[in-house]
Scaffold this motif. Sequence first.
Motif, PDB file in Angstrom:
ATOM      1  N   GLN A 155     -13.958  -3.003  -4.610  1.00 55.81           N
ATOM      2  CA  GLN A 155     -14.136  -4.404  -4.230  1.00 55.81           C
ATOM      3  C   GLN A 155     -12.882  -4.951  -3.535  1.00 55.81           C
ATOM      4  N   THR A 156     -11.729  -4.548  -4.020  1.00 52.02           N
ATOM      5  CA  THR A 156     -10.473  -4.988  -3.422  1.00 52.02           C
ATOM      6  C   THR A 156     -10.306  -4.407  -2.020  1.00 52.02           C
ATOM      7  N   ARG A 157     -10.631  -3.159  -1.854  1.00 55.57           N
ATOM      8  CA  ARG A 157     -10.504  -2.519  -0.542  1.00 55.57           C
ATOM      9  C   ARG A 157     -11.493  -3.114   0.456  1.00 55.57           C
ATOM     10  N   LEU A 158     -12.705  -3.407   0.003  1.00 54.27           N
ATOM     11  CA  LEU A 158     -13.695  -4.038   0.877  1.00 54.27           C
ATOM     12  C   LEU A 158     -13.239  -5.421   1.320  1.00 54.27           C
ATOM     13  N   ALA A 159     -12.558  -6.129   0.413  1.00 55.99           N
ATOM     14  CA  ALA A 159     -12.064  -7.465   0.750  1.00 55.99           C
ATOM     15  C   ALA A 159     -11.040  -7.401   1.876  1.00 55.99           C
ATOM     16  N   GLN A 160     -10.239  -6.333   1.917  1.00 56.97           N
ATOM     17  CA  GLN A 160      -9.246  -6.193   2.975  1.00 56.97           C
ATOM     18  C   GLN A 160      -9.898  -5.999   4.338  1.00 56.97           C
ATOM     19  N   VAL A 161     -11.043  -5.331   4.350  1.00 52.96           N
ATOM     20  CA  VAL A 161     -11.798  -5.173   5.590  1.00 52.96           C
ATOM     21  C   VAL A 161     -12.419  -6.513   5.991  1.00 52.96           C
ATOM     22  N   LYS A 162     -12.990  -7.212   5.018  1.00 52.05           N
ATOM     23  CA  LYS A 162     -13.613  -8.512   5.288  1.00 52.05           C
ATOM     24  C   LYS A 162     -12.606  -9.506   5.846  1.00 52.05           C
TER      25      LYS A 162
ATOM     26  N   TYR B   2       0.823  -1.209   0.000  1.00 49.88           N
ATOM     27  CA  TYR B   2       0.000   0.000   0.000  1.00 49.88           C
ATOM     28  C   TYR B   2       0.856   1.258   0.000  1.00 49.88           C
ATOM     29  N   LEU B   3       0.407   2.259  -0.721  1.00 53.60           N
ATOM     30  CA  LEU B   3       1.093   3.546  -0.736  1.00 53.60           C
ATOM     31  C   LEU B   3       0.863   4.267   0.587  1.00 53.60           C
TER      32      LEU B   3
ATOM     33  N   THR C  64      -0.084  -3.267  10.990  1.00 54.84           N
ATOM     34  CA  THR C  64      -0.520  -4.654  10.835  1.00 54.84           C
ATOM     35  C   THR C  64      -1.214  -4.902   9.499  1.00 54.84           C
ATOM     36  N   GLY C  65      -1.609  -3.850   8.793  1.00 56.60           N
ATOM     37  CA  GLY C  65      -2.192  -4.008   7.471  1.00 56.60           C
ATOM     38  C   GLY C  65      -1.155  -4.027   6.365  1.00 56.60           C
TER      39      GLY C  65
ATOM     40  N   GLU D   3     -12.480   3.135   5.252  1.00 59.17           N
ATOM     41  CA  GLU D   3     -11.705   4.371   5.153  1.00 59.17           C
ATOM     42  C   GLU D   3     -10.260   4.189   5.593  1.00 59.17           C
ATOM     43  N   ALA D   4      -9.966   3.118   6.327  1.00 63.19           N
ATOM     44  CA  ALA D   4      -8.602   2.854   6.779  1.00 63.19           C
ATOM     45  C   ALA D   4      -7.758   2.178   5.705  1.00 63.19           C
TER      46      ALA D   4
END
Length: 255
Positions: A172-179, A81-82, A89-90, A187-188
Amino acid sequence: MIPAKTFTVDALSVCVYNSESELAQGAARIGKEYLQAVLGQKETAAVILATGNSQIQFLKALIALGGVDWSRIILFHLDEYLGIEADSTGSFRYYLRERVEKQVKPAQFHYIQGDALEPLAECDRYAKLLMAQPIDLCLLGVGQNGHLAFNEPEVADFHDPRRVKLVKLALQTRLAQVKQRYFPYLEAVPQYAFTVTIPMLASAQKIICLAPGLDKASIIKKMLTESISPACPASVLRQHANASLFLEKNLASLL
């Protein structure tokens, strides 16, 4: 671990296992044997690692098997991630440092510096490191929209002249990281990321792509049955001379 079923789609070998555990064990054994063969022919081997939930059991199994001289392995990773710090931890640096580097002590681990002050210069730096030696093995997962690394359908280029680039991530990719619980809320999750490009990852002598779980059956069907196109970046693996896709039995249900 012997697969329950094997078949080919164009040049891509597909191995179907009864469970995620069996898939991880089978892929790990193949990865181990391949790395042993490479190290039997030359002094070092270069490997690009993937992250995400698809890799966790596989990495554990590969390390637990033993028999790989990690002191002769040079490691890279696919994306980061940029703007993210290495200790977040992400961060994929955190993921790989904890799950791999601390466990096996490789010869070198070249990380993408997500928080580099000059991101375009970081792309150039990492590209030069990748191109300094042939890549022997690339590990991959398949995103829910078919992305490889962070080569989203909107930005994937099968003939990309770059080796590393900055991209905007699909929602969709960002939502998957939350899931998957790498971030607490949408937003994180950073909106932009560094990614190794399709031609760079496809330059690897061997590719092992893992798709455990039950939530990607539709994209796997698209990957294997529809035209080879950036609309489903993972479909490019059907053109690779030495790529293998590892699936769970239930994930192959739509095929």
